[in-house]
Scaffold this motif. Structure first.
Motif, PDB file in Angstrom:
ATOM      1  N   CYS A  63      -5.000   6.219  -2.357  1.00 62.08           N
ATOM      2  CA  CYS A  63      -5.835   5.757  -3.325  1.00 62.08           C
ATOM      3  C   CYS A  63      -5.430   6.479  -4.524  1.00 62.08           C
ATOM      4  CB  CYS A  63      -7.372   6.178  -2.922  1.00 62.08           C
ATOM      5  SG  CYS A  63      -8.481   6.237  -4.139  1.00 62.08           S
ATOM      6  N   LEU A  64      -4.776   5.747  -5.613  1.00 60.73           N
ATOM      7  CA  LEU A  64      -4.120   6.202  -6.580  1.00 60.73           C
ATOM      8  C   LEU A  64      -5.082   6.492  -7.916  1.00 60.73           C
ATOM      9  CD1 LEU A  64      -0.701   4.955  -6.800  1.00 60.73           C
ATOM     10  CD2 LEU A  64      -1.449   7.144  -6.114  1.00 60.73           C
ATOM     11  N   ARG A  65      -6.249   5.777  -7.490  1.00 59.84           N
ATOM     12  CA  ARG A  65      -7.438   5.840  -8.607  1.00 59.84           C
ATOM     13  C   ARG A  65      -8.769   5.352  -7.717  1.00 59.84           C
ATOM     14  NH1 ARG A  65      -7.092   0.829 -12.792  1.00 59.84           N
ATOM     15  NH2 ARG A  65      -6.612  -0.759 -11.558  1.00 59.84           N
ATOM     16  N   PRO A  66      -9.931   6.176  -8.321  1.00 59.17           N
ATOM     17  CA  PRO A  66     -10.984   5.779  -7.599  1.00 59.17           C
ATOM     18  C   PRO A  66     -11.647   4.243  -7.407  1.00 59.17           C
ATOM     19  CG  PRO A  66     -11.268   7.535  -9.339  1.00 59.17           C
ATOM     20  CD  PRO A  66     -10.167   6.920  -9.755  1.00 59.17           C
ATOM     21  N   GLY A  67     -11.529   4.011  -6.382  1.00 63.02           N
ATOM     22  CA  GLY A  67     -11.890   2.582  -5.930  1.00 63.02           C
ATOM     23  C   GLY A  67     -10.992   1.635  -5.794  1.00 63.02           C
ATOM     24  N   HIS A  68      -9.747   2.177  -5.826  1.00 58.72           N
ATOM     25  CA  HIS A  68      -8.363   1.276  -5.895  1.00 58.72           C
ATOM     26  C   HIS A  68      -7.375   1.797  -5.105  1.00 58.72           C
ATOM     27  CE1 HIS A  68      -9.892  -1.421  -9.157  1.00 58.72           C
ATOM     28  NE2 HIS A  68     -10.423  -0.252  -9.531  1.00 58.72           N
ATOM     29  N   SER A  69      -7.266   1.286  -3.761  1.00 56.15           N
ATOM     30  CA  SER A  69      -6.432   1.744  -2.667  1.00 56.15           C
ATOM     31  C   SER A  69      -5.042   0.896  -3.022  1.00 56.15           C
ATOM     32  CB  SER A  69      -6.894   1.693  -1.441  1.00 56.15           C
ATOM     33  OG  SER A  69      -7.996   2.721  -1.299  1.00 56.15           O
ATOM     34  N   VAL A  70      -3.909   1.559  -2.457  1.00 53.32           N
ATOM     35  CA  VAL A  70      -2.555   0.847  -2.611  1.00 53.32           C
ATOM     36  C   VAL A  70      -1.795   1.120  -1.198  1.00 53.32           C
ATOM     37  CG1 VAL A  70      -0.368   0.486  -3.715  1.00 53.32           C
ATOM     38  CG2 VAL A  70      -2.518   0.977  -5.011  1.00 53.32           C
ATOM     39  N   THR A  71      -1.382   0.068  -0.651  1.00 51.34           N
ATOM     40  CA  THR A  71      -0.690   0.110   0.453  1.00 51.34           C
ATOM     41  C   THR A  71       0.768  -0.020   0.166  1.00 51.34           C
ATOM     42  OG1 THR A  71      -2.431  -0.614   1.822  1.00 51.34           O
ATOM     43  CG2 THR A  71      -0.239  -0.686   2.858  1.00 51.34           C
ATOM     44  N   PHE A  72       1.811   1.166   0.815  1.00 49.08           N
ATOM     45  CA  PHE A  72       3.126   1.076   0.585  1.00 49.08           C
ATOM     46  C   PHE A  72       3.660   1.058   1.928  1.00 49.08           C
ATOM     47  CE2 PHE A  72       1.338   3.812  -2.262  1.00 49.08           C
ATOM     48  CZ  PHE A  72       1.626   3.573  -3.612  1.00 49.08           C
ATOM     49  N   HIS A  73       4.606  -0.425   2.023  1.00 51.15           N
ATOM     50  CA  HIS A  73       5.264  -0.650   3.287  1.00 51.15           C
ATOM     51  C   HIS A  73       6.637  -0.248   3.267  1.00 51.15           C
ATOM     52  CE1 HIS A  73       6.024  -3.971   6.525  1.00 51.15           C
ATOM     53  NE2 HIS A  73       5.883  -2.891   6.914  1.00 51.15           N
ATOM     54  N   PHE A  74       6.794   0.688   4.045  1.00 51.90           N
ATOM     55  CA  PHE A  74       8.453   1.089   4.291  1.00 51.90           C
ATOM     56  C   PHE A  74       8.914   0.345   5.562  1.00 51.90           C
ATOM     57  CE2 PHE A  74       6.148   4.236   2.104  1.00 51.90           C
ATOM     58  CZ  PHE A  74       6.798   5.140   1.636  1.00 51.90           C
ATOM     59  N   ASN A  75       9.533  -0.787   5.057  1.00 52.68           N
ATOM     60  CA  ASN A  75       9.707  -1.897   5.944  1.00 52.68           C
ATOM     61  C   ASN A  75      11.102  -2.390   6.270  1.00 52.68           C
ATOM     62  OD1 ASN A  75      10.057  -2.820   3.204  1.00 52.68           O
ATOM     63  ND2 ASN A  75      10.152  -4.812   3.607  1.00 52.68           N
ATOM     64  N   THR A  76      12.074  -1.220   6.168  1.00 54.74           N
ATOM     65  CA  THR A  76      13.365  -1.236   6.503  1.00 54.74           C
ATOM     66  C   THR A  76      13.674   0.116   7.215  1.00 54.74           C
ATOM     67  OG1 THR A  76      14.437  -0.473   4.658  1.00 54.74           O
ATOM     68  CG2 THR A  76      14.037  -2.574   4.583  1.00 54.74           C
ATOM     69  N   PRO A  77      14.876  -0.089   8.138  1.00 57.30           N
ATOM     70  CA  PRO A  77      15.110   1.175   8.679  1.00 57.30           C
ATOM     71  C   PRO A  77      15.476   2.582   7.870  1.00 57.30           C
ATOM     72  CG  PRO A  77      16.422  -0.528   9.844  1.00 57.30           C
ATOM     73  CD  PRO A  77      15.721  -0.914   8.482  1.00 57.30           C
ATOM     74  N   SER A  78      16.019   2.328   6.638  1.00 56.94           N
ATOM     75  CA  SER A  78      16.260   3.239   5.535  1.00 56.94           C
ATOM     76  C   SER A  78      14.864   3.728   5.109  1.00 56.94           C
ATOM     77  CB  SER A  78      17.205   2.883   4.634  1.00 56.94           C
ATOM     78  OG  SER A  78      17.260   3.934   3.633  1.00 56.94           O
ATOM     79  N   ARG A  79      14.233   2.842   5.005  1.00 60.00           N
ATOM     80  CA  ARG A  79      12.909   3.222   4.393  1.00 60.00           C
ATOM     81  C   ARG A  79      11.848   4.009   5.248  1.00 60.00           C
ATOM     82  NH1 ARG A  79      11.249  -2.424   0.767  1.00 60.00           N
ATOM     83  NH2 ARG A  79      12.610  -2.071  -0.832  1.00 60.00           N
ATOM     84  N   ARG A  80      11.977   3.323   6.487  1.00 53.65           N
ATOM     85  CA  ARG A  80      11.147   4.140   7.559  1.00 53.65           C
ATOM     86  C   ARG A  80      11.605   5.547   7.741  1.00 53.65           C
ATOM     87  NH1 ARG A  80      11.255  -0.973  10.519  1.00 53.65           N
ATOM     88  NH2 ARG A  80      13.123  -0.308  11.446  1.00 53.65           N
TER      89      ARG A  80
END
Length: 661
Positions: free
Chosen positions: A21-38
């Protein structure tokens, strides 16, 4: 799951996602979707678990956990890079400080659920508000070098604690989730097989614990120089009345700046190394040092560049260094180095600007001039740097305030440099000699601004060194000399900073704030100006505004930080009720300077404000061990708050901790 979704930050290792939650009431999802990102998501989780085991937000030295990092790299990371220590730590270091904080371009994750603009802008990155970008970037702290990296996921920098972040894997949470996650990685895996999150009860088989206890945070051993230790009582702050009334308050908000590594900046960052004295005469050392300092002072006035302070640059004086190592230590890309050879009335100066990232020399020049032309050489070097780096000369595009106004009298200039060199000795005799030289310089050139600044500084030092017969009279004379300096040179940022601090010390807080703000405006890269302004804000009852200036002062002094920078930051934290942070910063200074009585008093006041009387009494005994004649009342009387009840409150706290009145 409802409790999980309410967490400000949730790291889900089974779905390779981080929910924030980077600001009140607004959530963001970050997908680490490759092996390097994982791999980097697992690294974030690893740091959180390390801190949860230690029970505090602290640095995690990666060098001590190479086995775990190699395991993560070779499994979830798909062996995207070598697990060799140098290669792996170097890769982590670069990605953590550069790629991970980049929310707008998101090189190490996909941003889910955030629009990318119109059809015509389909390829554009998601749109984020500036505050969201700042919050995300502030999560990533790093220090050390590519061979020995320390990292932390800096929850406290965005106002969160360890309880506000949750690590999950399947139906497990935090330590259990991590243990099972790592245990699954250690089992033989089929080529290309995906990790399976647990679906049933946890196995009774003990999981391997890859996390060792995190050692206390320590400042780099390279930080050798500690200037202005004589600030003593005048630079130590008291605790606020509101903080005194808070019970059990714990650290919150921003991370203690003492523990931070050089932060990334969108401006060109430059360090000026001490110019080497090639004259074969140690008496000329002050000349090469003076040239270096003058260049730093001039460049610090540029609004579009970040210039590392003298105290940090001079930690390399007299030592052979690699430019790339200097850049890494100080968090800069560009390094200016050179040499000075003076003989008679002639001087030869060489200078070269290096891009440490590529190793290329961007510019070099040799100047063979008469000594009296030294100011023209300084101007030439500074202008060349502005051209190479495409920097504006000032906020208005004019360079009228870029250079300090000098003197045509060579004898006056050389005497001034001698006086400045004596100031580094912090003794009564050296200070007296420096003051006499300042007066001689004024006699030679009554319109030389820097001479009056030296006079103001030496006069103030008489108070700090305890040799003034009348501290109040000395302070007023110092104010008069600083006023003369800025009347002759309105762009003299150091004089404005000193003047602001002096005004605050005699109770003229509004005038102090005006002068302090002018100092920062005229020299955005002056650590001294930012630190003085922070202390003025502290005494004026505005500590929340001081935080950013303390942060900037620390960024500008990655090494060799002067003691007052620590003291001003600790003061700010106590006034905000962030007692744990105040203690941590004070102890950073004490690790380097155990005999710093002001830092020990900071610890006493912080523990007392935190309602931890036993620790406060123990810290008070340490104060008396280093200063048997300490007087709590004398100390409190030196705290010139706009609200006088704060000084009384500080006295009450010190007496309650057992310090003598």
């Amino acid at each position: 799951m409802a409790a999980e979704s309410a967490q400000p930050i949730r790291i889900d290792l089974s779905s390779d996602k981080l929910h924030a939650c980077l600001r009140p009431g607004h959530s963001v999802t970050f997908h680490f979707n490759t092996p390097s990102r994982r791999f980097y998501l697992a690294l974030i989780a690893f740091l959180v678990i390390c801190m949860k085991r230690a029970g505090k937000i602290a640095w995690v030295p990666l060098q001590e956990h190479l086995d775990v990092l190699a395991l993560l790299n070779e499994t979830v990371g798909g062996s995207a890079g070598s697990s060799d220590a140098a290669s792996l730590l170097g890769r982590i270091y670069r990605k953590w400080k550069g790629a991970l904080p980049d929310l707008q371009n998101a090189p190490l994750f996909r941003v889910l659920g955030r629009a990318r603009g119109t059809e015509a802008e389909r390829g554009a990155p998601p749109s984020f508000a500036e505050r969201e970008r700042d919050l995300w970037a502030n999560l990533f702290d790093y220090t050390g070098s590519e061979e020995n990296v320390r990292l932390r996921f800096s929850l406290d920098r965005i106002g969160l604690g360890l309880d506000d972040v949750l690590v999950t894997w399947g139906g497990l949470r935090d330590l259990e989730a991590w243990d099972r996650f790592v245990s699954s990685l250690q089992r033989p895996r089929l080529e290309g097989a995906e990790l399976a999150a647990p679906t049933g009860p946890r196995s009774s088989q003990p999981a391997t614990d890859p996390v060792r206890e995190v050692p206390p945070n320590r400042e780099s051993s390279r930080a050798r120089r500690l200037a202005l230790c004589a600030l003593a009582l005048l630079l130590a702050g008291g605790a606020a009345l509101t903080a005194w009334k808070m019970r059990g308050a714990s650290p919150s908000g921003e991370a203690p700046v003492a523990a931070r590594a050089p932060a990334a900046t969108d401006k060109p960052a430059l360090a000026v190394l001490p110019f080497e004295n090639m004259s074969g005469d140690q008496d000329r050392e002050y000349f090469s040092d003076g040239l270096t300092e003058d260049l730093i002072t001039a460049l610090a006035k540029l609004p579009d560049i970040l210039v590392i302070s003298r105290s940090s640059s001079f930690t390399y004086k007299g030592s052979p260094v690699k430019v790339q190592k200097v850049a890494e230590d100080l968090g800069v890309r560009y390094v200016l180095e050179g040499s000075v050879q003076a003989a008679g009335d002639r001087v030869r100066i060489t200078a070269q600007l290096i891009d440490a990232e590529s190793g290329h020399h961007l510019w070099s020049e040799r100047y063979d001039r008469e000594l009296k032309d030294i100011f023209a050489v300084q101007d030439d070097i500074t202008f060349e740097i502005t051209k190479i780096l495409s920097i504006r000369l000032s906020g208005t595009g004019e360079g009228s305030h870029l250079f300090a106004k000098g003197t045509d009298n060579l004898e006056a200039y050389l005497k001034l440099l001698r006086g400045k060199s004596l100031m580094g000795q912090f003794s009564g005799d050296a200070n007296l000699q420096a003051r006499q030289l300042a007066e001689e310089v004024i006699g030679l050139d009554p319109r030389y601004p820097s001479a009056y600044y030296l006079l103001a500084t030496t006069t103030m030092m008489e108070v700090w060194l305890g040799v003034s017969r009348s501290p109040r009279e000395s302070m007023m004379k110092a104010i008069e000399a600083a006023q003369t300096t800025v009347s002759l040179d309105d762009g003299h940022a150091a004089a404005w900073a000193l003047l602001g601090f002096l005004y605050a010390q005699v109770g003229q807080h509004e005038k102090g704030l005006q002068a302090g703000e002018l100092a920062v405006e005229k020299a955005p890269s002056s650590a001294e100006a930012h630190s003085f302004l922070a202390q003025i804000l502290n005494f004026s009852g505005r500590p929340e505004e001081a935080v950013a200036h303390n942060d900037k002062a620390f960024r500008l002094t990655p090494l060799g930080r002067p003691g007052p920078i620590y003291l001003h930051a600790a003061h700010t934290y106590r006034l905000l009720g962030r007692y744990g942070d105040a203690i941590e910063v004070s102890k950073e200074l004490l690790a380097r300077t155990p005999n710093s009585v002001p830092a020990r008093v900071q610890v006493v006041l912080a523990y007392q404000g935190w309602r931890r009387p036993e620790e406060a009494r123990s810290a008070a005994q340490e104060v008396l061990r280093y200063d048997p004649g300490f007087s709590a009342r004398r100390y409190a009387n030196a705290l010139k708050y706009k609200d006088p009840t704060l000084s009384a409150d500080a006295l009450e706290q010190m007496l309650a901790a057992g310090l003598p009145e």
